[in-house]
Design a protein around this motif. Sequence first.
Motif, PDB file in Angstrom:
ATOM      1  N   ASP A  32       3.629   2.946   7.214  1.00 27.62           N
ATOM      2  CA  ASP A  32       2.683   3.959   6.750  1.00 27.62           C
ATOM      3  C   ASP A  32       3.331   5.329   6.617  1.00 27.62           C
ATOM      4  O   ASP A  32       2.673   6.294   6.226  1.00 27.62           O
ATOM      5  CB  ASP A  32       1.496   4.061   7.715  1.00 27.62           C
ATOM      6  CG  ASP A  32       0.694   2.776   7.761  1.00 27.62           C
ATOM      7  OD1 ASP A  32       0.484   2.180   6.693  1.00 27.62           O
ATOM      8  OD2 ASP A  32       0.301   2.361   8.861  1.00 27.62           O
ATOM      9  N   GLY A  33       4.613   5.449   6.988  1.00 27.39           N
ATOM     10  CA  GLY A  33       5.312   6.710   6.836  1.00 27.39           C
ATOM     11  C   GLY A  33       5.282   7.619   8.047  1.00 27.39           C
ATOM     12  O   GLY A  33       5.672   8.784   7.960  1.00 27.39           O
ATOM     13  N   THR A  34       4.846   7.110   9.178  1.00 29.79           N
ATOM     14  CA  THR A  34       4.848   7.904  10.401  1.00 29.79           C
ATOM     15  C   THR A  34       6.027   7.493  11.280  1.00 29.79           C
ATOM     16  O   THR A  34       6.691   6.489  11.022  1.00 29.79           O
ATOM     17  CB  THR A  34       3.538   7.710  11.185  1.00 29.79           C
ATOM     18  OG1 THR A  34       3.354   6.300  11.435  1.00 29.79           O
ATOM     19  CG2 THR A  34       2.352   8.224  10.391  1.00 29.79           C
ATOM     20  N   ALA A  35       6.300   8.282  12.332  1.00 27.15           N
ATOM     21  CA  ALA A  35       7.386   7.941  13.253  1.00 27.15           C
ATOM     22  C   ALA A  35       7.043   6.657  13.988  1.00 27.15           C
ATOM     23  O   ALA A  35       5.890   6.438  14.369  1.00 27.15           O
ATOM     24  CB  ALA A  35       7.603   9.074  14.244  1.00 27.15           C
ATOM     25  N   PRO A  36       8.026   5.775  14.204  1.00 25.90           N
ATOM     26  CA  PRO A  36       7.760   4.511  14.897  1.00 25.90           C
ATOM     27  C   PRO A  36       7.329   4.740  16.343  1.00 25.90           C
ATOM     28  O   PRO A  36       7.613   5.788  16.934  1.00 25.90           O
ATOM     29  CB  PRO A  36       9.108   3.784  14.856  1.00 25.90           C
ATOM     30  CG  PRO A  36       9.868   4.443  13.764  1.00 25.90           C
ATOM     31  CD  PRO A  36       9.417   5.866  13.752  1.00 25.90           C
ATOM     32  N   PRO A  37       6.638   3.760  16.916  1.00 29.21           N
ATOM     33  CA  PRO A  37       6.269   3.878  18.330  1.00 29.21           C
ATOM     34  C   PRO A  37       7.514   3.801  19.201  1.00 29.21           C
ATOM     35  O   PRO A  37       8.555   3.293  18.790  1.00 29.21           O
ATOM     36  CB  PRO A  37       5.363   2.663  18.555  1.00 29.21           C
ATOM     37  CG  PRO A  37       5.808   1.665  17.528  1.00 29.21           C
ATOM     38  CD  PRO A  37       6.201   2.473  16.330  1.00 29.21           C
ATOM     39  N   PRO A  73       0.794  -1.236   0.000  1.00 32.43           N
ATOM     40  CA  PRO A  73       0.000   0.000   0.000  1.00 32.43           C
ATOM     41  C   PRO A  73       0.821   1.278   0.000  1.00 32.43           C
ATOM     42  O   PRO A  73       0.336   2.320  -0.454  1.00 32.43           O
ATOM     43  CB  PRO A  73      -0.829  -0.122   1.292  1.00 32.43           C
ATOM     44  CG  PRO A  73      -0.951  -1.588   1.512  1.00 32.43           C
ATOM     45  CD  PRO A  73       0.384  -2.141   1.074  1.00 32.43           C
ATOM     46  N   SER A  74       2.062   1.238   0.505  1.00 31.60           N
ATOM     47  CA  SER A  74       2.861   2.464   0.591  1.00 31.60           C
ATOM     48  C   SER A  74       4.136   2.431  -0.236  1.00 31.60           C
ATOM     49  O   SER A  74       4.684   3.484  -0.571  1.00 31.60           O
ATOM     50  CB  SER A  74       3.234   2.738   2.055  1.00 31.60           C
ATOM     51  OG  SER A  74       4.182   1.787   2.525  1.00 31.60           O
ATOM     52  N   ASP A 102      11.917  16.121   4.656  1.00 32.89           N
ATOM     53  CA  ASP A 102      11.514  17.394   5.246  1.00 32.89           C
ATOM     54  C   ASP A 102      12.353  18.484   4.581  1.00 32.89           C
ATOM     55  O   ASP A 102      13.562  18.547   4.780  1.00 32.89           O
ATOM     56  CB  ASP A 102      11.769  17.368   6.754  1.00 32.89           C
ATOM     57  CG  ASP A 102      11.315  18.640   7.450  1.00 32.89           C
ATOM     58  OD1 ASP A 102      11.124  19.662   6.765  1.00 32.89           O
ATOM     59  OD2 ASP A 102      11.186  18.628   8.685  1.00 32.89           O
ATOM     60  N   PRO A 103      11.755  19.377   3.790  1.00 31.38           N
ATOM     61  CA  PRO A 103      12.545  20.368   3.061  1.00 31.38           C
ATOM     62  C   PRO A 103      13.017  21.544   3.906  1.00 31.38           C
ATOM     63  O   PRO A 103      13.804  22.362   3.431  1.00 31.38           O
ATOM     64  CB  PRO A 103      11.578  20.845   1.971  1.00 31.38           C
ATOM     65  CG  PRO A 103      10.231  20.663   2.568  1.00 31.38           C
ATOM     66  CD  PRO A 103      10.321  19.437   3.446  1.00 31.38           C
ATOM     67  N   SER A 104      12.559  21.615   5.160  1.00 32.33           N
ATOM     68  CA  SER A 104      12.885  22.792   5.958  1.00 32.33           C
ATOM     69  C   SER A 104      13.812  22.516   7.133  1.00 32.33           C
ATOM     70  O   SER A 104      14.151  23.437   7.880  1.00 32.33           O
ATOM     71  CB  SER A 104      11.588  23.448   6.474  1.00 32.33           C
ATOM     72  OG  SER A 104      10.845  22.535   7.249  1.00 32.33           O
ATOM     73  N   SER A 105      14.202  21.251   7.344  1.00 32.56           N
ATOM     74  CA  SER A 105      15.162  20.950   8.420  1.00 32.56           C
ATOM     75  C   SER A 105      16.009  19.768   7.972  1.00 32.56           C
ATOM     76  O   SER A 105      16.336  19.660   6.790  1.00 32.56           O
ATOM     77  CB  SER A 105      14.436  20.648   9.736  1.00 32.56           C
ATOM     78  OG  SER A 105      13.705  19.452   9.652  1.00 32.56           O
ATOM     79  N   LYS A 106      16.381  18.863   8.899  1.00 33.09           N
ATOM     80  CA  LYS A 106      17.099  17.664   8.461  1.00 33.09           C
ATOM     81  C   LYS A 106      16.218  16.907   7.471  1.00 33.09           C
ATOM     82  O   LYS A 106      15.035  16.683   7.719  1.00 33.09           O
ATOM     83  CB  LYS A 106      17.449  16.761   9.643  1.00 33.09           C
ATOM     84  CG  LYS A 106      18.337  15.580   9.238  1.00 33.09           C
ATOM     85  CD  LYS A 106      18.682  14.675  10.407  1.00 33.09           C
ATOM     86  CE  LYS A 106      19.712  13.616   9.999  1.00 33.09           C
ATOM     87  NZ  LYS A 106      19.305  12.786   8.871  1.00 33.09           N
ATOM     88  N   SER A 107      16.802  16.513   6.379  1.00 36.18           N
ATOM     89  CA  SER A 107      16.011  15.942   5.285  1.00 36.18           C
ATOM     90  C   SER A 107      15.185  14.753   5.744  1.00 36.18           C
ATOM     91  O   SER A 107      14.002  14.634   5.426  1.00 36.18           O
ATOM     92  CB  SER A 107      16.938  15.539   4.139  1.00 36.18           C
ATOM     93  OG  SER A 107      17.762  16.613   3.768  1.00 36.18           O
ATOM     94  N   PHE A 108      15.825  13.840   6.498  1.00 39.54           N
ATOM     95  CA  PHE A 108      15.100  12.722   7.096  1.00 39.54           C
ATOM     96  C   PHE A 108      15.152  12.914   8.616  1.00 39.54           C
ATOM     97  O   PHE A 108      16.197  12.714   9.241  1.00 39.54           O
ATOM     98  CB  PHE A 108      15.718  11.384   6.679  1.00 39.54           C
ATOM     99  CG  PHE A 108      15.555  11.079   5.222  1.00 39.54           C
ATOM    100  CD1 PHE A 108      14.320  10.739   4.697  1.00 39.54           C
ATOM    101  CD2 PHE A 108      16.647  11.156   4.353  1.00 39.54           C
ATOM    102  CE1 PHE A 108      14.165  10.469   3.340  1.00 39.54           C
ATOM    103  CE2 PHE A 108      16.504  10.886   2.999  1.00 39.54           C
ATOM    104  CZ  PHE A 108      15.264  10.555   2.489  1.00 39.54           C
ATOM    105  N   ASP A 109      14.032  13.332   9.176  1.00 41.95           N
ATOM    106  CA  ASP A 109      13.988  13.618  10.611  1.00 41.95           C
ATOM    107  C   ASP A 109      14.349  12.394  11.441  1.00 41.95           C
ATOM    108  O   ASP A 109      14.917  12.505  12.525  1.00 41.95           O
ATOM    109  CB  ASP A 109      12.584  14.094  11.021  1.00 41.95           C
ATOM    110  CG  ASP A 109      12.194  15.393  10.338  1.00 41.95           C
ATOM    111  OD1 ASP A 109      13.106  16.143   9.950  1.00 41.95           O
ATOM    112  OD2 ASP A 109      10.983  15.650  10.180  1.00 41.95           O
ATOM    113  N   HIS A 110      13.976  11.221  10.946  1.00 46.68           N
ATOM    114  CA  HIS A 110      14.247   9.965  11.634  1.00 46.68           C
ATOM    115  C   HIS A 110      14.988   9.027  10.684  1.00 46.68           C
ATOM    116  O   HIS A 110      14.789   9.092   9.470  1.00 46.68           O
ATOM    117  CB  HIS A 110      12.956   9.295  12.098  1.00 46.68           C
ATOM    118  CG  HIS A 110      12.062  10.187  12.905  1.00 46.68           C
ATOM    119  ND1 HIS A 110      12.386  10.638  14.157  1.00 46.68           N
ATOM    120  CD2 HIS A 110      10.852  10.738  12.610  1.00 46.68           C
ATOM    121  CE1 HIS A 110      11.422  11.406  14.615  1.00 46.68           C
ATOM    122  NE2 HIS A 110      10.481  11.488  13.695  1.00 46.68           N
ATOM    123  N   PRO A 111      15.797   8.130  11.206  1.00 48.17           N
ATOM    124  CA  PRO A 111      16.450   7.148  10.335  1.00 48.17           C
ATOM    125  C   PRO A 111      15.524   6.011   9.927  1.00 48.17           C
ATOM    126  O   PRO A 111      15.855   5.235   9.037  1.00 48.17           O
ATOM    127  CB  PRO A 111      17.611   6.630  11.186  1.00 48.17           C
ATOM    128  CG  PRO A 111      17.208   6.883  12.595  1.00 48.17           C
ATOM    129  CD  PRO A 111      16.336   8.091  12.583  1.00 48.17           C
TER     130      PRO A 111
END
Length: 584
Positions: free
Chosen positions: A304-309, A230-231, A290-299
């Motif tokens: 689904d594309g959200t931050a892991p728990p 799906p993603s 993220d175009p306005s800070s670190k490109s990948f906020d998380h490694p």
Amino acid sequence: MIRYYEFLSNGITSALIKNGSVEWLPLPKFDSSSIFTRILDEERGGYFSIRPADEKYDIIHEDYVENTLILRTVFKSEKGKAEILDFLPLSLSGIIRIYESEIDLKVDIKPFFEYGLVTPAIIKARRGLIFRNPKSKEGIEILIGGEYVPLDNTEFTLKKGKGYIYLLYSKDLRYGLFSNKGFVYSEPYEALNKAIKYWKGRLENAKKVNIYRDAYYRSLLVLLGLIYEPSGGIIAAPTTSLPEIIGGSRNWDYRYVWIRDASYSAEALIKAGLLVKARDIISFLTAMVDPSSKSFDHPLYTIDGTAPPAEEILDWLEGHKKSFPVRVGNAAYMQIQMDVEGAYMNALYEYYNTSKDSKYVNEIWWAIEAIAEWTKKSWKWKSTDLWEQRGVEEHFTHTKVMNWVALDRASKLAKELGYKNEAEEWISTAEEIRKDVLDNGYSEKLGYFTRYYGSDSVDSALLTLPLYDFIDAKDPRFLKTHEKIEKDLMISDGFLLRYKDDFMGSAKHPFTLVSTWLTRVYIRLGEIGKAKKVIEKLINCSTSSLLLAEHLDQNTCEPRGNFPQAFPHAGLVMTIVELEERLV
């Protein structure tokens, strides 16, 4: 080769099966809690077993149906044979087990919700069973197609003949397999034919190879099976907490999309000619930029594309072979890893180089620009490295090289697309980084590249320097580094540790990906005999179905760590393609 768990997938979730027993099955998705968790706890984990009713029997076959992720298991007793075909139906959260048997079969199904924590309510249905989560409306339904005799609430005997057991998960049982909506779900035999056709079709456009074909195609199937359809995100592995060291605590949850692992997997699919799926992975990663800070906020991100728990310990499970703790979630998402932008940019560059798809790359120019600008600003900072040591930040040489990769590839793409000013600006900074690495990551005194600036040790990530064209493999500085890595980290011919030690102590088992890096270096050095020897050793030390874990025991070849792992399978694909090209 040893027999171990077999891996099933349908691009939604996955299962691990051994000896006719399903011992890992997260539902409804890869990263959901598992219904069967015996792989992490023999007693309370839960499982779904089919085996001959006779006490004495042998398993005479357990392997995949051709180039698919459909498993065929054949049992034999004194009274006859039984064949089971196991597969996950496409687009559904469940498993179908089709049988044809000359003997009676014993079925034992013990599901639990929330990783073995919650005991289900059991409801008998006209042709099967319903297991409902008492805390919600969710549940699993078991539809039995064939003659059977109940033994108790969770056990029954399948009488000899043909039939199936259809397990389907429902978030709300009011819309499940036994509901008025039940007629819309797959018919088992039709679903089997569709699944076989689907998996075989996925390889039709793959680049053909003449060497190590079985390992090549199985590795491609593993990579394809780890993609959440799906993603387009690809998980690092379908399991959690399979220990790197038996009895140790290096037990992590890998059911997430790591930028680095996903980029590397995309590269492998590109080399194999599977550009559409590679682009799906790249598109998922691009959406995370993220175009306005670190490109990948998380490694890493969820499927689904959200931050892991947040990482937590499931203290009611004893762990695989009593290797505690069992973890879900992964605290590495809090780390600032500076190499991941380079991994992504290299995959994107390789995609463009192969496809010449300038329209697609132009559409995501904003992401290229964002990554280049971030790297320009941040490359001088310390960070954690690709090995994700917790609480350790240094000027890691490999990370700096990946900063160079990010800007070098961004500059090349800018030049191709006509962004002349950006191309010149970014290559200028790339050369500044290159000089910094040669001045500080390479020790004139020691004569080799070091793990981080000021260190006297090496790690296996330094093998990637010529793989990214940072330095020629035959450069004396790299040759000395290569020699030092083999001297310090090789613990068996072709098998290397990723490093000597880290924040948790000494490393014990070889890291399977590193063997593929070593082989690719040998290819660049023209040492084809050595390259073949390492490939063959890695293949011979994989499971009987050619699956590889993150690590392996150098003495027994038993898999260690999460399984199967995208990293070594991606590495093996790239190695085989590069060797094939060299031999032509």
